[in-house]
Write an enzyme that holds these catalytic residues in place. Sequence first.
Site, PDB file in Angstrom:
ATOM      1  CE  LYS A 192      -3.380  -2.326   2.970  1.00 48.27           C
ATOM      2  NZ  LYS A 192      -2.492  -3.457   3.325  1.00 48.27           N
ATOM      3  CD  GLU A 223      -9.905  -4.031  -6.597  1.00 43.30           C
ATOM      4  OE1 GLU A 223     -10.274  -3.447  -5.551  1.00 43.30           O
ATOM      5  OE2 GLU A 223     -10.312  -3.718  -7.731  1.00 43.30           O
ATOM      6  CD  GLU A 276      -0.331  -4.587   6.397  1.00 44.12           C
ATOM      7  OE1 GLU A 276       0.843  -4.600   5.964  1.00 44.12           O
ATOM      8  OE2 GLU A 276      -1.324  -4.720   5.658  1.00 44.12           O
ATOM      9  CE  LYS A 278      -6.439  -2.352   4.224  1.00 45.33           C
ATOM     10  NZ  LYS A 278      -7.005  -3.491   4.976  1.00 45.33           N
ATOM     11  N   GLY A 296      -2.641 -15.086   9.764  1.00 43.23           N
ATOM     12  CA  GLY A 296      -2.223 -14.360   8.573  1.00 43.23           C
ATOM     13  C   GLY A 296      -3.085 -13.170   8.207  1.00 43.23           C
ATOM     14  N   GLY A 333      -6.583 -12.405   4.780  1.00 45.63           N
ATOM     15  CA  GLY A 333      -6.255 -13.817   4.583  1.00 45.63           C
ATOM     16  C   GLY A 333      -5.367 -13.992   3.382  1.00 45.63           C
TER      17      GLY A 333
END
Length: 818
Positions: A583, A610, A671, A686, A668, A800
Amino acid sequence: MHVLKFGGSSVANASNIKRVAAIVDTIAKNDMAIVVVSALGGITDLLLQSGKQAAAGSEVYKDYIATIEQRHFEAVKELIPVASQSALLSLVKKTINEIEDVCSGIFLLSEVTPKNLDRLAAYGEWLSSQLIAAAFKQEGVQTQWKDAREFIFTNSDFTNAEVNIAATEKGIRKYFKENKSNVFVVPGFIAADSNGVTTTLGRGGSDYTAALIAAALDANSLQVWKDVSGMMTADPRVAPNAKVIERISYSEAMELSHFGAKVLYPPTIQPVMAKNIPLHIKNTFAPEMPGTVVGGAMKTQETIREHIVSGISSISNIALLSLEGSGMIGIPGFSKRLFEALSKERISVVLITQSSSEHSICVAIDQKYLTVAKKAVDKAFADEITLGKVEPLKEETQLSIVALVGEQMKSLPGVSGRMFGALGRNGINIRAIAQGSSEKNISAVIATDDVRKAINVLHEEFFETVYKQLNLFIVGVGNVGAKLMEQLKQQHAFLKQHMKLNVSVIGISNSKKMLFKEFGISLSGWKELLAAGEPASLPDFVQEVLHRNLRNTIFVDITANTEVAKVYGKLLQRSISVVACNKIAAASPFPEYKKLKELAHIHNARLLFETNVGAALPVIGTLNDLRRSGDEVRSIKAVLSGTLNFVFNNYDGTRKFADVVKQAQEEGYTEPDPRMDLGGVDVMRKILILAREAGFEMDMEDIVNNSFMPASCMQGSVAEFYKCMEAEEAHFKKLLTAAEAENSKLKFVASFENGKASVGLQHIKPGDDLYHLYGKDNVVLFYTARYTEQPLVIKGAGAGADVTASGVFADIMRAANA
């Protein structure tokens, strides 16, 4: 009657010569065969080097001659029985002595002339033809040997002599009329001038010798036997998927050979074309293969091929010369003077292009003539340059020409568009373009470094009706990256069958090791291969991506690394698409984010991220579709952290808050550093990305973060973070109790409205759209000009490894189909 020519690789050694004998014997049983041969493979180079080394005063030339002698002695001993070897060995020894004498003279004079080089080079074909004729006789084939210098006549332009066609045809006809045999063996490449002095027809001239004989005698066919199974759609050393061309016209073959196809020496075609004699290109080592037929009696339906392009070829070591100036406009004669200046220096022009304004003219020449050409042209236009009417000649080097050839291109719209579009999509810059009036050839001048890529791009565009090649370089093969590799393996056959995509992972890297495989890394054993790879280096990895310069390349970033995000710009500038799970780039300062978007647009690359929001959920894609269709985003309300949703859905006070966070990390969802999630930074990124994709200029500093975490827990290491959370359990339980008192759930919500954004923990009541959100799910509500009262809702798993990997996979497919 058939004329057969065998190249150097076909007669490189005794075993190969035996193959040639078998081929010739089969033909000679039914018809007369005239066999033209090259020197044994590599001998011509050794002969020329021996002369040049002698001229340089180096006695290394003696070693070259010794090698030549040994090669021919070995061939005689393998081909001829011991009892019959004596005469041939004596002939070889006598010839070697002559070569030594010539080189000794060159050594003493410290000078080698073109005339001497021709004399030396001629010994190669002369010797090989003698050996081959003797081998044929040994096999019981009626054979006559004939020296080509006795009927092929040229001027005295040594090393590249021009043939006297009339005298040559007369000489050929006379000899073969007066002599009879099943098989004739003739050395190729060599000829004689009017004084009987040895000349040569240029490298590759043995093909031309055979064509001259075939044309003079109206042969049934000319067969050129090589170590390849015909003329190919592209050089197979460059384009592994190149195919044999079954049939091609004379003019197409001339174009391809002129533009670098090494299978045929360009002058070869003209003599047989004039007589409409079919030219067969065959493979000595696979004589059963049909090969390529050039010209001959072609029916209309036979000329209609599956592909509108016959082949792709290239010439390297090209220099561009540009003559420019306002004084050229409307003044006749500038082109004539330019070409005269080059012609006087015997410099051939490969390609010409001129602007319609007459302000400039550009020509391509062999780069080795660049210095001479510039000096000649600047001298020819010295007056105009002094007066400022014409600028000094501009030069560009390290260039090549790629040519698209095909008769069916004629008058067919769109071929040029497809060619330049395919090159442009792969970041290949075109420096000059030329298309002949016959419309059989479209040529483009490009950087030499891009030739391999260009040929593969064009071959895929015009010949690969089955698969499109996709080349991936993946950084970050940890949890999510491993899942992506697994999914690529699982879907490989499906993509080939249903999407016509052949996906190859060319390079992978983790923090410790990196690995590259030219034709793709095994998707089954990649972990073991990577473990044995070279030490990881991000600069080296990126350099390898750029150096390989492969078509349809996608760089995939599955890290959270700032340094990796910094390389996107360099990749996009080379038209390499970037798929980012990371990101950091999309949430970087707005000017940097905007620059990356602009680079992707300018260089025909895709920048896709995405999975930055909602893992595999189609959040960004939907947002982009809304905007492209004319809708306007007015506000966004969302739960964007699968980690935080998982934590607050599972935290009920019976377990410590720290234990629930640890479970989320182990499964999982978090981060690498869970504080990015718990502190709200990840959610801030985000909502920032969504606001930017909605068309708003915003930075991280503009977002209000109403953090629920105690400030003391955000310091130190990850281990200290967990200890702090355990110590602050009362704080977290208080947050939960307050929400339950209002019959609400805790949700970490991101909001955007009126150009302002915020993130923070909220009490969500049962009637709210965010209430029924379970597990690790995310939800995004878009309120737009069209979706006013009821928002557009996107909901599903937002964390996930599997779903995130599938989101990356989907972006790869989008980039592939761009």
